[in-house]
Write a protein that holds these residues in place. Structure first.
Motif, PDB file in Angstrom:
ATOM      1  N   ALA A  12       0.734  -1.243   0.040  1.00 39.42           N
ATOM      2  CA  ALA A  12      -0.157   0.021   0.037  1.00 39.42           C
ATOM      3  C   ALA A  12       0.815   1.253   0.143  1.00 39.42           C
ATOM      4  CB  ALA A  12      -1.108   0.149   1.322  1.00 39.42           C
ATOM      5  N   THR A  58      -9.650  -0.344 -10.759  1.00 37.73           N
ATOM      6  CA  THR A  58     -10.010  -1.572 -10.137  1.00 37.73           C
ATOM      7  C   THR A  58     -10.669  -2.676 -10.929  1.00 37.73           C
ATOM      8  OG1 THR A  58     -12.327  -0.960  -9.381  1.00 37.73           O
ATOM      9  CG2 THR A  58     -10.213   0.082  -8.107  1.00 37.73           C
ATOM     10  N   ASP A  69      -6.421   8.622   0.971  1.00 37.92           N
ATOM     11  CA  ASP A  69      -6.755   7.259   0.977  1.00 37.92           C
ATOM     12  C   ASP A  69      -5.463   6.659   0.531  1.00 37.92           C
ATOM     13  OD1 ASP A  69      -9.456   7.995   0.971  1.00 37.92           O
ATOM     14  OD2 ASP A  69      -9.680   7.692  -1.290  1.00 37.92           O
ATOM     15  N   TRP A  70      -5.502   5.310   0.891  1.00 38.67           N
ATOM     16  CA  TRP A  70      -4.451   4.279   0.489  1.00 38.67           C
ATOM     17  C   TRP A  70      -4.701   3.704  -0.591  1.00 38.67           C
ATOM     18  CZ3 TRP A  70      -0.165   3.582   3.711  1.00 38.67           C
ATOM     19  CH2 TRP A  70       0.040   4.051   4.705  1.00 38.67           C
ATOM     20  N   ILE A  72      -4.167   0.432  -2.304  1.00 34.84           N
ATOM     21  CA  ILE A  72      -3.532  -1.143  -1.860  1.00 34.84           C
ATOM     22  C   ILE A  72      -3.512  -1.762  -3.049  1.00 34.84           C
ATOM     23  CG2 ILE A  72      -4.763  -3.028  -0.628  1.00 34.84           C
ATOM     24  CD1 ILE A  72      -6.118  -1.266   1.136  1.00 34.84           C
ATOM     25  N   TYR A  80      -7.077  -1.173  -5.453  1.00 28.45           N
ATOM     26  CA  TYR A  80      -8.229  -0.348  -5.096  1.00 28.45           C
ATOM     27  C   TYR A  80      -7.859   0.689  -3.854  1.00 28.45           C
ATOM     28  CZ  TYR A  80      -7.961  -4.067  -1.659  1.00 28.45           C
ATOM     29  OH  TYR A  80      -7.611  -4.769  -0.574  1.00 28.45           O
ATOM     30  N   CYS A  82      -8.617   3.037  -0.613  1.00 31.66           N
ATOM     31  CA  CYS A  82      -9.235   2.689   0.904  1.00 31.66           C
ATOM     32  C   CYS A  82      -9.126   3.895   1.673  1.00 31.66           C
ATOM     33  CB  CYS A  82      -8.466   1.282   1.546  1.00 31.66           C
ATOM     34  SG  CYS A  82      -9.086   0.737   2.898  1.00 31.66           S
ATOM     35  N   LYS A  83     -10.139   4.159   2.451  1.00 29.03           N
ATOM     36  CA  LYS A  83     -10.329   5.283   3.117  1.00 29.03           C
ATOM     37  C   LYS A  83      -9.342   5.149   4.173  1.00 29.03           C
ATOM     38  CE  LYS A  83     -13.013   7.770   0.727  1.00 29.03           C
ATOM     39  NZ  LYS A  83     -12.420   8.844   0.058  1.00 29.03           N
ATOM     40  N   ILE A  86     -10.727   3.048   7.486  1.00 32.47           N
ATOM     41  CA  ILE A  86     -10.954   1.740   7.372  1.00 32.47           C
ATOM     42  C   ILE A  86      -9.454   1.040   7.055  1.00 32.47           C
ATOM     43  CG2 ILE A  86     -11.999  -0.001   5.670  1.00 32.47           C
ATOM     44  CD1 ILE A  86     -13.984   1.648   7.072  1.00 32.47           C
ATOM     45  N   PHE A  87      -8.689   1.649   6.555  1.00 25.71           N
ATOM     46  CA  PHE A  87      -7.423   1.170   6.499  1.00 25.71           C
ATOM     47  C   PHE A  87      -6.840   0.934   7.959  1.00 25.71           C
ATOM     48  CE2 PHE A  87      -2.752   0.920   6.136  1.00 25.71           C
ATOM     49  CZ  PHE A  87      -2.606   0.168   4.813  1.00 25.71           C
ATOM     50  N   THR A  90      -8.232  -2.002   9.503  1.00 26.75           N
ATOM     51  CA  THR A  90      -7.939  -3.263   9.068  1.00 26.75           C
ATOM     52  C   THR A  90      -6.703  -3.642   9.030  1.00 26.75           C
ATOM     53  OG1 THR A  90      -9.926  -2.628   7.583  1.00 26.75           O
ATOM     54  CG2 THR A  90      -8.489  -4.549   6.663  1.00 26.75           C
ATOM     55  N   TYR A  91      -5.678  -2.716   8.764  1.00 28.25           N
ATOM     56  CA  TYR A  91      -4.322  -3.285   8.691  1.00 28.25           C
ATOM     57  C   TYR A  91      -3.446  -2.849   9.472  1.00 28.25           C
ATOM     58  CZ  TYR A  91      -6.127  -4.286   3.738  1.00 28.25           C
ATOM     59  OH  TYR A  91      -6.858  -4.846   2.825  1.00 28.25           O
TER      60      TYR A  91
END
Length: 95
Positions: A12, A58, A69-70, A72, A80, A82-83, A86-87, A90-91
């Motif tokens: 990412a 994507t 945004d990330w 990924i 894609y 990712c906000k 959320i990143f 999740t990670y």
């Protein structure tokens, strides 16, 4: 039924608005900007991103990536955005 996401390592890069070269290198490989023609095309692309925003291609189609945004790269090479919230949920760093 409930499922748990398998632990996988993804790549990412975070879009800062100032790191277009890094994002493009991450998603498509290092762009050639040597030489007059290539440099002019790169400048055109930078202006397009400034005007229309960063687009990520994507599996579901073209998606906009906002600053912060990330981007990924998944386990199969899919990309894609990712906000950031959320990143973060999740990670975690694998390094």
């Amino acid at each position: 039924m409930k499922f748990r996401k398998k632990p996988v390592v993804i790549g990412a890069v975070q879009w800062t608005g100032d790191n277009l070269f890094d994002v493009i290198t991450f998603t498509d490989g290092a762009p050639s900007i040597r030489g007059t023609h290539a440099s002019e095309k790169w400048d055109d692309y930078c202006r397009l991103v400034d005007a229309d925003g960063l687009k990520i291609f994507t599996l579901e189609g073209k998606m906009n990536a906002s600053v912060g945004d990330w981007i990924i790269k998944g386990v199969s090479g899919e990309l894609y955005p990712c906000k950031p919230d959320i990143f973060a949920l999740t990670y975690e760093s694998a390094e």
